[in-house]
Design a protein around this motif. Sequence first.
Motif, PDB file in Angstrom:
ATOM      1  N   SER A 174       4.149   0.013  -8.083  1.00  0.00           N
ATOM      2  CA  SER A 174       1.979   0.608  -7.546  1.00  0.00           C
ATOM      3  C   SER A 174       1.878   1.061  -6.444  1.00  0.00           C
ATOM      4  N   GLY A 175       2.176   0.787  -5.333  1.00  0.00           N
ATOM      5  CA  GLY A 175       1.980   0.857  -4.059  1.00  0.00           C
ATOM      6  C   GLY A 175       2.715   2.264  -3.927  1.00  0.00           C
ATOM      7  N   GLY A 176       4.214   1.748  -4.226  1.00  0.00           N
ATOM      8  CA  GLY A 176       4.624   3.652  -4.169  1.00  0.00           C
ATOM      9  C   GLY A 176       4.211   4.652  -5.333  1.00  0.00           C
ATOM     10  N   ALA A 177       3.840   4.216  -6.175  1.00  0.00           N
ATOM     11  CA  ALA A 177       3.390   5.205  -6.679  1.00  0.00           C
ATOM     12  C   ALA A 177       1.841   5.739  -6.248  1.00  0.00           C
ATOM     13  N   ALA A 178       1.300   5.091  -5.467  1.00  0.00           N
ATOM     14  CA  ALA A 178       0.211   5.740  -5.189  1.00  0.00           C
ATOM     15  C   ALA A 178       0.553   6.626  -4.063  1.00  0.00           C
ATOM     16  N   VAL A 179       1.708   5.710  -2.979  1.00  0.00           N
ATOM     17  CA  VAL A 179       2.005   7.492  -2.201  1.00  0.00           C
ATOM     18  C   VAL A 179       2.074   8.458  -2.321  1.00  0.00           C
ATOM     19  N   ASP A 180       3.664   8.305  -3.692  1.00  0.00           N
ATOM     20  CA  ASP A 180       3.091   9.851  -4.303  1.00  0.00           C
ATOM     21  C   ASP A 180       1.780  10.462  -4.828  1.00  0.00           C
ATOM     22  N   SER A 181       1.063   9.858  -4.942  1.00  0.00           N
ATOM     23  CA  SER A 181      -0.616  10.140  -5.497  1.00  0.00           C
ATOM     24  C   SER A 181      -0.886  10.076  -4.165  1.00  0.00           C
ATOM     25  N   LEU A 182      -1.249   9.883  -2.858  1.00  0.00           N
ATOM     26  CA  LEU A 182      -1.697  10.313  -2.069  1.00  0.00           C
ATOM     27  C   LEU A 182      -0.936  11.886  -1.240  1.00  0.00           C
ATOM     28  N   MET A 183       0.056  11.795  -2.010  1.00  0.00           N
ATOM     29  CA  MET A 183       0.405  13.043  -1.081  1.00  0.00           C
ATOM     30  C   MET A 183       0.636  14.489  -1.568  1.00  0.00           C
ATOM     31  N   LEU A 184      -0.443  14.178  -3.163  1.00  0.00           N
ATOM     32  CA  LEU A 184      -0.325  15.477  -4.393  1.00  0.00           C
ATOM     33  C   LEU A 184      -2.215  15.209  -3.458  1.00  0.00           C
ATOM     34  N   SER A 185      -2.764  14.196  -2.984  1.00  0.00           N
ATOM     35  CA  SER A 185      -4.266  14.809  -3.429  1.00  0.00           C
ATOM     36  C   SER A 185      -5.027  15.578  -2.215  1.00  0.00           C
ATOM     37  N   PRO A 186      -5.214  16.291  -2.275  1.00  0.00           N
ATOM     38  CA  PRO A 186      -6.278  17.323  -1.340  1.00  0.00           C
ATOM     39  C   PRO A 186      -6.730  16.152  -0.442  1.00  0.00           C
ATOM     40  N   LEU A 187      -7.888  15.092  -1.397  1.00  0.00           N
ATOM     41  CA  LEU A 187      -8.909  14.391  -0.221  1.00  0.00           C
ATOM     42  C   LEU A 187      -7.797  13.478   1.179  1.00  0.00           C
ATOM     43  N   SER A 188      -6.913  13.403   0.588  1.00  0.00           N
ATOM     44  CA  SER A 188      -5.761  12.033   1.861  1.00  0.00           C
ATOM     45  C   SER A 188      -4.717  13.472   2.499  1.00  0.00           C
ATOM     46  N   LYS A 189      -5.828  14.534   3.119  1.00  0.00           N
ATOM     47  CA  LYS A 189      -5.036  15.313   3.520  1.00  0.00           C
ATOM     48  C   LYS A 189      -5.111  15.612   5.226  1.00  0.00           C
ATOM     49  N   GLY A 190      -4.442  15.279   6.125  1.00  0.00           N
ATOM     50  CA  GLY A 190      -4.231  15.550   7.272  1.00  0.00           C
ATOM     51  C   GLY A 190      -4.711  14.386   7.353  1.00  0.00           C
ATOM     52  N   LEU A 191      -4.176  12.720   7.006  1.00  0.00           N
ATOM     53  CA  LEU A 191      -4.756  11.444   7.494  1.00  0.00           C
ATOM     54  C   LEU A 191      -3.239  10.975   7.146  1.00  0.00           C
ATOM     55  N   PHE A 192      -1.529  11.372   7.452  1.00  0.00           N
ATOM     56  CA  PHE A 192      -0.770  10.469   6.981  1.00  0.00           C
ATOM     57  C   PHE A 192       0.079  11.970   8.019  1.00  0.00           C
ATOM     58  N   GLN A 193       1.769  11.161   8.776  1.00  0.00           N
ATOM     59  CA  GLN A 193       2.240  12.705   9.145  1.00  0.00           C
ATOM     60  C   GLN A 193       3.860  12.443   7.895  1.00  0.00           C
ATOM     61  N   LYS A 194       4.004  11.403   6.904  1.00  0.00           N
ATOM     62  CA  LYS A 194       5.065  10.721   6.964  1.00  0.00           C
ATOM     63  C   LYS A 194       4.820   9.721   5.678  1.00  0.00           C
ATOM     64  N   ALA A 195       5.669   9.670   4.627  1.00  0.00           N
ATOM     65  CA  ALA A 195       5.636   8.851   3.518  1.00  0.00           C
ATOM     66  C   ALA A 195       7.152   8.437   3.330  1.00  0.00           C
ATOM     67  N   ILE A 196       6.484   6.775   2.441  1.00  0.00           N
ATOM     68  CA  ILE A 196       7.714   6.503   2.478  1.00  0.00           C
ATOM     69  C   ILE A 196       7.572   6.112   0.875  1.00  0.00           C
ATOM     70  N   SER A 197       8.008   6.250  -0.441  1.00  0.00           N
ATOM     71  CA  SER A 197       7.899   5.257  -1.295  1.00  0.00           C
ATOM     72  C   SER A 197       8.733   4.825  -1.813  1.00  0.00           C
ATOM     73  N   ASN A 198       8.748   3.387  -1.864  1.00  0.00           N
ATOM     74  CA  ASN A 198       9.711   2.820  -2.666  1.00  0.00           C
ATOM     75  C   ASN A 198       9.438   1.743  -4.193  1.00  0.00           C
ATOM     76  N   SER A 199      10.573   2.660  -5.018  1.00  0.00           N
ATOM     77  CA  SER A 199      10.152   1.551  -6.159  1.00  0.00           C
ATOM     78  C   SER A 199       9.303   2.192  -6.927  1.00  0.00           C
ATOM     79  N   GLY A 200       8.476   3.502  -6.976  1.00  0.00           N
ATOM     80  CA  GLY A 200       7.465   3.552  -7.485  1.00  0.00           C
ATOM     81  C   GLY A 200       6.656   5.541  -7.373  1.00  0.00           C
ATOM     82  N   SER A 201       6.944   5.961  -8.548  1.00  0.00           N
ATOM     83  CA  SER A 201       6.533   7.201  -8.650  1.00  0.00           C
ATOM     84  C   SER A 201       5.291   7.178  -9.364  1.00  0.00           C
ATOM     85  N   GLU A 202       4.518   8.718  -9.307  1.00  0.00           N
ATOM     86  CA  GLU A 202       3.431   8.523 -10.740  1.00  0.00           C
ATOM     87  C   GLU A 202       3.906   9.333 -11.512  1.00  0.00           C
TER      88      GLU A 202
END
Length: 525
Positions: A174-202
């Motif tokens: 679910s942490g990997g799904a959360a990473v997937d979610s943070l990538m799609l949300s406008p609220l988190s834009k600009g707060l990270f520059q790379k993303a690694i999602s292990n064994s999970g997706s939204e």
Amino acid sequence: MSFVEDSEQWNRLTSRRNFVYDKEKRAVPSDPWTGIFHATQAPNVCMQLQLKVFESINSSSDVVGSEDCLYLNVYTPKLQPDGKLLNVIVQIHGGGYQVGFGHMTGPSFLLDRDVVLVTINYRLGLLGFLSFEDSVVPGNFGLKDQVLALQWVNKHISAFGGGPNKVTIAGMSSGGAAVDSLMLSPLSKGLFQKAISNSGSELNPWAMTKEPRKLGFLIAEAVGCPTTDTKITLKCMRERSAEQLVSSVKLLMDRMIFPFAPVVEPPSSEAFMDKHPVDMIKSNAGSDVPALFSYSIDEGQTFLAKPFFDIDHVDEFDKAWNEKLPGLALYDGFFDSDKEKEVSQALRKRFIGDGKLSDNLKGLAKLISERYFDDGIQKSSLLRAQHQDSPVYSYRFNFPRPAAEQAHLEKMFGKPKFEAGSLHGEDTFYVFDTPMFPVKDGPEARALSKTFIDDIWMTFIEGNQIANWSTVDSKLPQFTFLDVIGTNPKENVFRSENSVGHSFWNALNIPLQVKSAKSGLHAEL
């Protein structure tokens, strides 16, 4: 901000009371403390039901943790970097959005690298993901906690030697799904520059709440609250203790293991996501950053154990296949009875065949692997690759387990009924030290840990376009990934195959989300 420096090579700095909240409200920054804070103990964990399969807290109570839990942990090799700020990894814990805590993952394997590690807590289960599908309780409070933690990192991480513009978010399950979610949300834009999602997706079927309003009302009624007006319902629920609310979720556990998860919110400026994830990816609503998705070759074997599956009564499950499989494979309530039976039989034909289920548990594990993880992870990877400019990569963990690790897993879960490959999220155990799944200090484990940290994770984190890495869309319509099969990076090869959902799963037409009377939401790939 003041702090105490540990004498060890790594300084463990746990910031206390970074964020505060009221029940079912968005968290806000807390007032700073004064003086020196002695960060020598792990922080509180967020309140949660202690599921037997995830028992990681020594307590006889079914409800563990505290509402006072929105803390993060910072591990840094040096507070004064030599001329440059270091890369930062923000790791988001798994646990199906129901259980877990930030210090489940530690820094020991990363100790010799120039990288700062941050682990975070966020509200879980009902307290983090209750939604009435309206503006009163829109939901996704746990994800908004993660956004606030990233804002804290952006503002303060330079004080710990980390670069605010060198942040990689990472997570497993679910942490990997959360990473997937943070990538799609406008609220988190600009707060990270790379993303690694292990064994999970939204896009995995467990990663969004099915009928959230209905579930919320069931809990409200269970604690004696009316459901005719959600403002009155919320006021009543706030008068109940957090322990009572969390304990009441046990009423749902016979029917669903992970009842409260992210939702699509009503449109507002504070919405984490107000469209289905597929539509948000297509509309480029979130962050266009380099992304790395992974999964293990035998994710599903992990879930052939209680509370997901009672393997000791497999014959009873076999006799009631059409009735029991929809719950296990997460499509109950999606179809009428005839269509549901048709889907169940199609799955049996593909994965089990004409024999007894007990003779082909490996086929059931493969069914769960594809349904719970592989299909959604591959879909999300390919969709992002087609709709963003930044590269998207993937790897599959397919490494033969060292004997010491096999013995440890058998001690925890019992001897497997068949020979299984790498299990759910197993690759991350070689990147982070995890007390629940400790990796033994043998030559194979050390070599594999070095391969993962140096040749995969840090290569991705430190680069932009990665030399000699094939992107997931490099050979469309096939899905391209790095197959990690050995400790020597030269042994690992890129493969291009049809995605698991390319024909079979897509043809089943299992909806990505049930239409509800309140939202009427749906999405198409």
